[in-house]
Write an enzyme that holds these catalytic residues in place. Structure first.
Site, PDB file in Angstrom:
ATOM      1  N   HIS A 122      -2.269  -7.021   3.458  1.00 28.19           N
ATOM      2  CA  HIS A 122      -3.591  -6.484   3.158  1.00 28.19           C
ATOM      3  C   HIS A 122      -4.645  -7.424   3.736  1.00 28.19           C
ATOM      4  CE1 HIS A 122      -2.723  -3.479  -0.315  1.00 28.19           C
ATOM      5  NE2 HIS A 122      -3.164  -2.841   0.758  1.00 28.19           N
ATOM      6  N   ASP A 124      -7.479  -8.607   2.910  1.00 27.07           N
ATOM      7  CA  ASP A 124      -8.137  -9.657   2.133  1.00 27.07           C
ATOM      8  C   ASP A 124      -7.242 -10.877   1.927  1.00 27.07           C
ATOM      9  OD1 ASP A 124      -6.739  -7.693   0.474  1.00 27.07           O
ATOM     10  OD2 ASP A 124      -7.380  -8.886  -1.243  1.00 27.07           O
ATOM     11  N   HIS A 212       3.888  -4.044  -5.313  1.00 25.26           N
ATOM     12  CA  HIS A 212       2.490  -3.797  -4.974  1.00 25.26           C
ATOM     13  C   HIS A 212       2.308  -2.357  -4.508  1.00 25.26           C
ATOM     14  CE1 HIS A 212      -1.581  -4.668  -4.241  1.00 25.26           C
ATOM     15  NE2 HIS A 212      -1.525  -5.027  -2.975  1.00 25.26           N
TER      16      HIS A 212
END
Length: 344
Positions: A122, A124, A212
């Site tokens: 991801h 971030d 996740h």
């Protein structure tokens, strides 16, 4: 002079002597009190300096939260990144927005980092990779990276690194030519199953799968050293596998989310889906209860409400009676017999 006059004069002198004596005693007493106060002040100053020195003490196993935020842009909480300094080495776990700046605040040049472990891809968690990698070329008295950056991560890591290097191909080549820069390439150690992924100099790093949601694969890491350990959850919802690998750790650094108050309904299906593959404070409390760490700390703090309303600690402690701290950027933890928290 008659006897009477002599007697009166004697009495007068005697009284003067007494008064002088009392005055002297008072001055001596005042001087003694002043000396005592000075000694107390000096001792207090020494004690304060001792506390200050203690708070800045170094450890051979230290963790610093570089970024404790989420994809939400914030000047207070940069995106997720954690620095582990252990056994004389530095390891970076994830490299989210602002990682290079936070390292610089610690007086660590990005070029002094040459080992990166990625939990998942991801943006971030990886968006500052190019900055940490290429800033090694910037002349810096603290030293640059001499060899290639070493990157560990699950399936997909090779493609991500390869494409990042390709995107900056011209920049990297110019810096190598003009600045004679080194350390601007990367070697990737991609793994496809959980287990030990690093084992050198008494430092063991174990990768384990977490949940996740649709982002697969996603992993957490356990760092073992000299009978002590730290576990970093990465992004995950409640995970039995994380509990298995984190059992009895000294420090558990775990993500948390709160998109609504517990008694409220979800404002959208999207928010419901997002929370479904992250960890609520209540779920975190259940994890902490089963892992039983010396200290639990929140990172990757994703909130859609003011932090004081989220009650992240109180909600976890409904099921867990141990210590929980809400991490902030540049908070440090020294791992010893106890886990010492150093506020930024």
């Amino acid at each position: 002079m008659g006897k009477k006059s002599f007697f009166l004069a004697f009495c007068f002198l005697f009284v003067l002597a007494l008064l002088a004596g009392f005055g002297g005693s008072k001055q001596e007493s005042s001087a003694s009190e002043s000396t005592l106060e000075n000694e107390k002040s000096s001792n207090a100053h020494t004690e304060e300096k001792s506390k200050e020195s203690s708070s800045k003490s170094t450890s051979d196993f230290k963790v610093t939260l570089l970024g404790t935020g989420s994809p939400v842009i914030s000047m207070e909480r940069f995106s997720n990144s954690t620095l582990v300094e252990v056994g004389g080495e530095r390891f970076l776990f994830d490299v989210g927005r602002g990682a290079a700046q936070r390292l610089n605040q610690l007086d660590i040049a990005p070029g002094m980092i040459d080992k990166l472990f990625v939990t998942h891809l991801h943006h971030d968690h990886v968006m500052d990779f190019d900055d940490v990698l290429i800033s090694a070329a910037v002349p810096d008295p603290r030293g640059g990276r001499e060899h290639n950056m070493q990157v560990w991560g699950p399936k997909g890591t090779k493609d991500w690194v390869k494409n990042t290097l390709k995107a900056y191909k011209i920049d990297i080549q110019v810096r190598k030519t003009v600045e004679s820069a080194s350390g601007l390439d990367a070697d990737v150690h991609e793994f496809n199953k959980e287990g030990v992924v690093y084992n050198e100099n008494g430092i063991e790093i174990i990768a384990f799968e977490v949940d996740h949601g649709p982002m697969k694969p996603a992993v957490g890491y356990r760092i073992n050293y000299d009978g002590r350990s730290v576990v970093i959850s990465g992004d995950t919802t409640y995970s039995e596998n994380l509990i298995k690998y984190a059992k009895g750790t000294d420090l558990l650094i775990h993500e948390v989310i709160s998109v609504k108050h517990p008694e409220e309904e979800y404002k959208s299906e999207a928010l419901k889906n997002i929370e479904a593959y992250h960890t609520t404070p209540e779920q975190a409390g259940e994890v902490f209860k089963q892992v039983n760490p010396k200290l639990a700390a929140y990172t990757h703090i994703a909130l859609l409400m003011p932090e004081e309303e989220a009650k992240l600690v109180e909600r976890a402690q409904k099921s867990y009676d141990g210590e929980v701290v809400v991490g902030v950027d540049l908070m440090e933890f020294e791992i010893g017999e106890e886990v010492k928290v150093i506020e930024p």
